[in-house]
Write a protein that holds these residues in place. Structure first.
Motif, PDB file in Angstrom:
ATOM      1  N   VAL A   1       0.934  -1.081  -0.031  1.00  0.00           N
ATOM      2  CA  VAL A   1      -0.074  -0.022   0.129  1.00  0.00           C
ATOM      3  C   VAL A   1       1.001   1.395   0.021  1.00  0.00           C
ATOM      4  CG1 VAL A   1      -1.875   1.315   1.248  1.00  0.00           C
ATOM      5  CG2 VAL A   1      -2.004  -1.234   1.172  1.00  0.00           C
ATOM      6  N   VAL A   2       0.622   2.115  -1.068  1.00  0.00           N
ATOM      7  CA  VAL A   2       1.330   3.211  -0.987  1.00  0.00           C
ATOM      8  C   VAL A   2       0.357   4.215  -0.581  1.00  0.00           C
ATOM      9  CG1 VAL A   2       2.452   5.172  -2.568  1.00  0.00           C
ATOM     10  CG2 VAL A   2       2.819   2.639  -2.845  1.00  0.00           C
ATOM     11  N   HIS A   3       0.805   5.393   0.141  1.00  0.00           N
ATOM     12  CA  HIS A   3      -0.350   6.303   1.072  1.00  0.00           C
ATOM     13  C   HIS A   3      -0.584   7.494  -0.296  1.00  0.00           C
ATOM     14  CE1 HIS A   3      -1.686   9.749   3.138  1.00  0.00           C
ATOM     15  NE2 HIS A   3      -2.152   8.646   4.384  1.00  0.00           N
ATOM     16  N   ARG A   4       0.463   8.055  -0.909  1.00  0.00           N
ATOM     17  CA  ARG A   4       0.469   9.011  -1.839  1.00  0.00           C
ATOM     18  C   ARG A   4      -0.033  10.425  -1.437  1.00  0.00           C
ATOM     19  NH1 ARG A   4      -2.894   6.444  -6.891  1.00  0.00           N
ATOM     20  NH2 ARG A   4      -2.483   8.499  -7.675  1.00  0.00           N
ATOM     21  N   ASP A   5      -0.200  10.555  -0.034  1.00  0.00           N
ATOM     22  CA  ASP A   5      -0.403  12.198   0.240  1.00  0.00           C
ATOM     23  C   ASP A   5       0.003  12.321   1.639  1.00  0.00           C
ATOM     24  OD1 ASP A   5      -1.586  14.613  -0.261  1.00  0.00           O
ATOM     25  OD2 ASP A   5      -3.423  14.217   0.602  1.00  0.00           O
ATOM     26  N   VAL A   6       1.138  12.108   2.100  1.00  0.00           N
ATOM     27  CA  VAL A   6       1.609  12.323   3.383  1.00  0.00           C
ATOM     28  C   VAL A   6       2.157  13.819   3.524  1.00  0.00           C
ATOM     29  CG1 VAL A   6       3.571  11.957   4.719  1.00  0.00           C
ATOM     30  CG2 VAL A   6       2.814   9.930   3.455  1.00  0.00           C
ATOM     31  N   LYS A   7       1.458  14.276   4.314  1.00  0.00           N
ATOM     32  CA  LYS A   7       1.868  15.570   4.986  1.00  0.00           C
ATOM     33  C   LYS A   7       1.123  15.926   6.291  1.00  0.00           C
ATOM     34  CE  LYS A   7      -3.115  16.346   2.976  1.00  0.00           C
ATOM     35  NZ  LYS A   7      -3.783  17.143   1.829  1.00  0.00           N
ATOM     36  N   PRO A   8       1.518  16.965   6.755  1.00  0.00           N
ATOM     37  CA  PRO A   8       1.154  17.146   8.369  1.00  0.00           C
ATOM     38  C   PRO A   8      -0.336  17.258   8.627  1.00  0.00           C
ATOM     39  CG  PRO A   8       2.648  18.817   7.566  1.00  0.00           C
ATOM     40  CD  PRO A   8       2.416  18.387   6.290  1.00  0.00           C
ATOM     41  N   GLU A   9      -1.143  17.331   7.731  1.00  0.00           N
ATOM     42  CA  GLU A   9      -2.892  17.162   7.974  1.00  0.00           C
ATOM     43  C   GLU A   9      -3.058  15.979   8.095  1.00  0.00           C
ATOM     44  OE1 GLU A   9      -2.147  21.299   5.553  1.00  0.00           O
ATOM     45  OE2 GLU A   9      -1.184  19.167   5.638  1.00  0.00           O
ATOM     46  N   ASN A  10      -2.337  15.010   7.344  1.00  0.00           N
ATOM     47  CA  ASN A  10      -2.505  13.489   7.632  1.00  0.00           C
ATOM     48  C   ASN A  10      -1.935  12.700   8.648  1.00  0.00           C
ATOM     49  OD1 ASN A  10      -4.570  13.508   5.770  1.00  0.00           O
ATOM     50  ND2 ASN A  10      -3.171  13.248   4.120  1.00  0.00           N
ATOM     51  N   ILE A  11      -1.328  13.614   9.504  1.00  0.00           N
ATOM     52  CA  ILE A  11      -0.510  12.885  10.436  1.00  0.00           C
ATOM     53  C   ILE A  11      -1.129  13.382  11.762  1.00  0.00           C
ATOM     54  CG2 ILE A  11       1.699  13.027  11.832  1.00  0.00           C
ATOM     55  CD1 ILE A  11       3.100  13.439   9.365  1.00  0.00           C
ATOM     56  N   LEU A  12      -1.652  12.401  12.864  1.00  0.00           N
ATOM     57  CA  LEU A  12      -2.482  12.603  13.973  1.00  0.00           C
ATOM     58  C   LEU A  12      -1.384  12.281  15.187  1.00  0.00           C
ATOM     59  CD1 LEU A  12      -5.701  11.091  13.202  1.00  0.00           C
ATOM     60  CD2 LEU A  12      -4.972  13.339  12.351  1.00  0.00           C
ATOM     61  N   LEU A  13      -1.478  13.311  16.206  1.00  0.00           N
ATOM     62  CA  LEU A  13      -0.791  13.052  17.549  1.00  0.00           C
ATOM     63  C   LEU A  13      -1.684  12.761  18.614  1.00  0.00           C
ATOM     64  CD1 LEU A  13       1.037  16.716  17.246  1.00  0.00           C
ATOM     65  CD2 LEU A  13       1.823  14.384  16.350  1.00  0.00           C
ATOM     66  N   ASP A  14      -1.278  11.496  19.008  1.00  0.00           N
ATOM     67  CA  ASP A  14      -2.499  11.017  20.146  1.00  0.00           C
ATOM     68  C   ASP A  14      -1.946  11.585  21.258  1.00  0.00           C
ATOM     69  OD1 ASP A  14      -3.560   9.269  21.796  1.00  0.00           O
ATOM     70  OD2 ASP A  14      -2.477   7.653  21.381  1.00  0.00           O
TER      71      ASP A  14
END
Length: 413
Positions: free
Chosen positions: A126-139
């Motif tokens: 699986v390739v994500h194709r849209d890695v960016k800060p908006e798609n990174i969540l901080l728990d």
């Protein structure tokens, strides 16, 4: 108002809206979930629905602590939804908006977490194709890591691929966010795992610097820089970390590290980064434009309003979505557009307070300095004329008596 999603889920509250759909806080048989309900026009596309069903096994099989898990894919009438794990926290863009940049130790710890998640995804094909800060969540409920970083998880797997159907994105279209697109995507090549590494390296650069390496100005200019420009060093960054960044931002996909290698190499850097404060650099200003020369002093707003760089909207004046979901089709630049300028180096970050030559503020400062110089020269000229006239009269008063306080100035012969 609550609404049913399929037969097993209920959506209670909207968490955010994006170009691909709406994210809801929902409830399922096993408790709270996040439900990404895709737009109705997407749900009515039978080709997309077919791809959606085909991707079900791959997406449901992504089980990793650094990946926001997909619990279910729902196809029900006009509803097309991804039911996902609910993360109690915020996204990385929100933290960047608040802090502008992070200390290197925290930045590297967050990116190492995401590299772990990508390694698991790539191993599953699986390739994500849209890695960016908006798609990174901080728990925010997880234990703090190096530099006080919260555990980071990557979300929105599969959304870019689902939307990228041949009918929606013909040969002249690409999917993604301009600042994070790998050069090979800009040139129309199929996305492989290496595009995620390039995007994640861009995110790391942004966490350290406060801006992306090739962003700013018109989206077409951003895309061109990915292909033609090389990134310049950030002042104050450790050399080993910089070389790691350079390798993962390489134009050639084969030159970049794999996700598992990147995660290991980043964690090796952590002990050397402890205690280093955030970098002190000013972001380069936007793409210069040709404008008539203006000799007026800039107003207060010009001096105090910062010009921000980062993910740029594709439509001028467009407001960002509340959940910053920016999957969008873009035209691929023609070869002559990509070759629109000689290969060079991206505009370098400047030490804090230093103006970029050619910028509006730099021009204004140049005008002020020129006026001061001309004024000083005029004063010196007047003084020289006065002294010359005084000398011409021999330093005496009008009646020739020395010491008379009344003196006349005569033109210098």
């Amino acid at each position: 108002m609550a609404r049913n999603i399929g037969s097993r889920y209920t959506a209670h509250q909207i968490l955010g809206r994006g170009s691909a759909g709406t994210v809801w806080l929902g409830e399922g048989p096993e408790g709270p979930v996040a439900i990404k309900l895709l737009r109705e026009d997407l749900a009515s596309d039978q080709e997309l629905v077919g791809r959606f069903v085909q991707e079900r096994t791959a997406l449901l099989g992504l089980d990793h602590p650094r990946v926001v898990g997909v619990h279910d894919l729902v196809v029900d009438g006009n509803d097309l939804a991804l039911v996902m794990e609910l993360v109690r926290g915020t996204d990385l863009r929100t933290r960047l908006d608040r802090e502008r940049r992070l200390a290197p130790e925290a930045a590297v710890a967050i990116v190492a977490d995401i590299a772990d998640g990508l390694a698991a995804a790539h191993a599953a094909g699986v390739v994500h194709r849209d890695v960016k800060p908006e798609n990174i969540l901080l728990d925010m409920e997880g234990p703090l890591g190096p530099g006080g970083a919260h555990p980071a998880l990557l979300t929105d797997f599969g959304v870019a691929k689902l939307i990228d159907t041949p009918r929606r994105t013909k040969a002249s279209k690409i999917i993604g966010t301009p600042d994070y697109l790998a050069p090979e995507i800009v040139e129309g090549l199929p996305p492989r795992a290496a595009v995620d590494i390039y995007a994640l390296a861009t995110v790391l650069y942004e966490l350290l610097a406060g801006f992306t390496p090739f962003g700013g100005g018109h989206p077409g200019a951003v895309l061109r820089r990915h292909v033609t420009e090389t990134v310049v060093p950030l002042p104050g960054i450790p050399e080993e970390l910089w070389q790691l960044l350079v390798q993962c931002l390489a134009k050639a996909p084969a030159s970049r590290l794999r996700a598992s290698e990147l995660a290991d190499r980043l964690r090796e850097q952590l002990p050397t980064l402890a205690g280093i404060p955030p970098l002190d650099v000013d972001e380069p200003e936007g793409e210069p434009t040709q404008q008539p020369y203006d000799d007026r002093e800039p107003g207060p707003a010009a001096e105090t309003e910062p010009r921000r760089r980062g993910a740029v909207p594709l439509v001028p004046g467009a407001a960002p979505d509340s959940n910053r979901d920016t999957h969008t089709s873009m035209r691929v630049p023609a070869p002559d557009e990509l070759a629109g300028g000689a290969r060079g180096t991206a505009r370098a970050p400047r030490p804090s307070g230093q103006r970029r030559p050619g910028s509006a503020r730099h021009k204004a400062e140049t005008v002020r300095k020129r006026r001061i110089t001309l004024g000083a020269a005029a004063v010196l000229l007047i003084a020289a004329v006065g002294v010359g006239g005084w000398l011409a009269t021999g330093g005496n008063g009008t009646d020739g008596a020395p010491g008379d306080s009344k003196q006349t100035m005569s033109p210098v012969p």
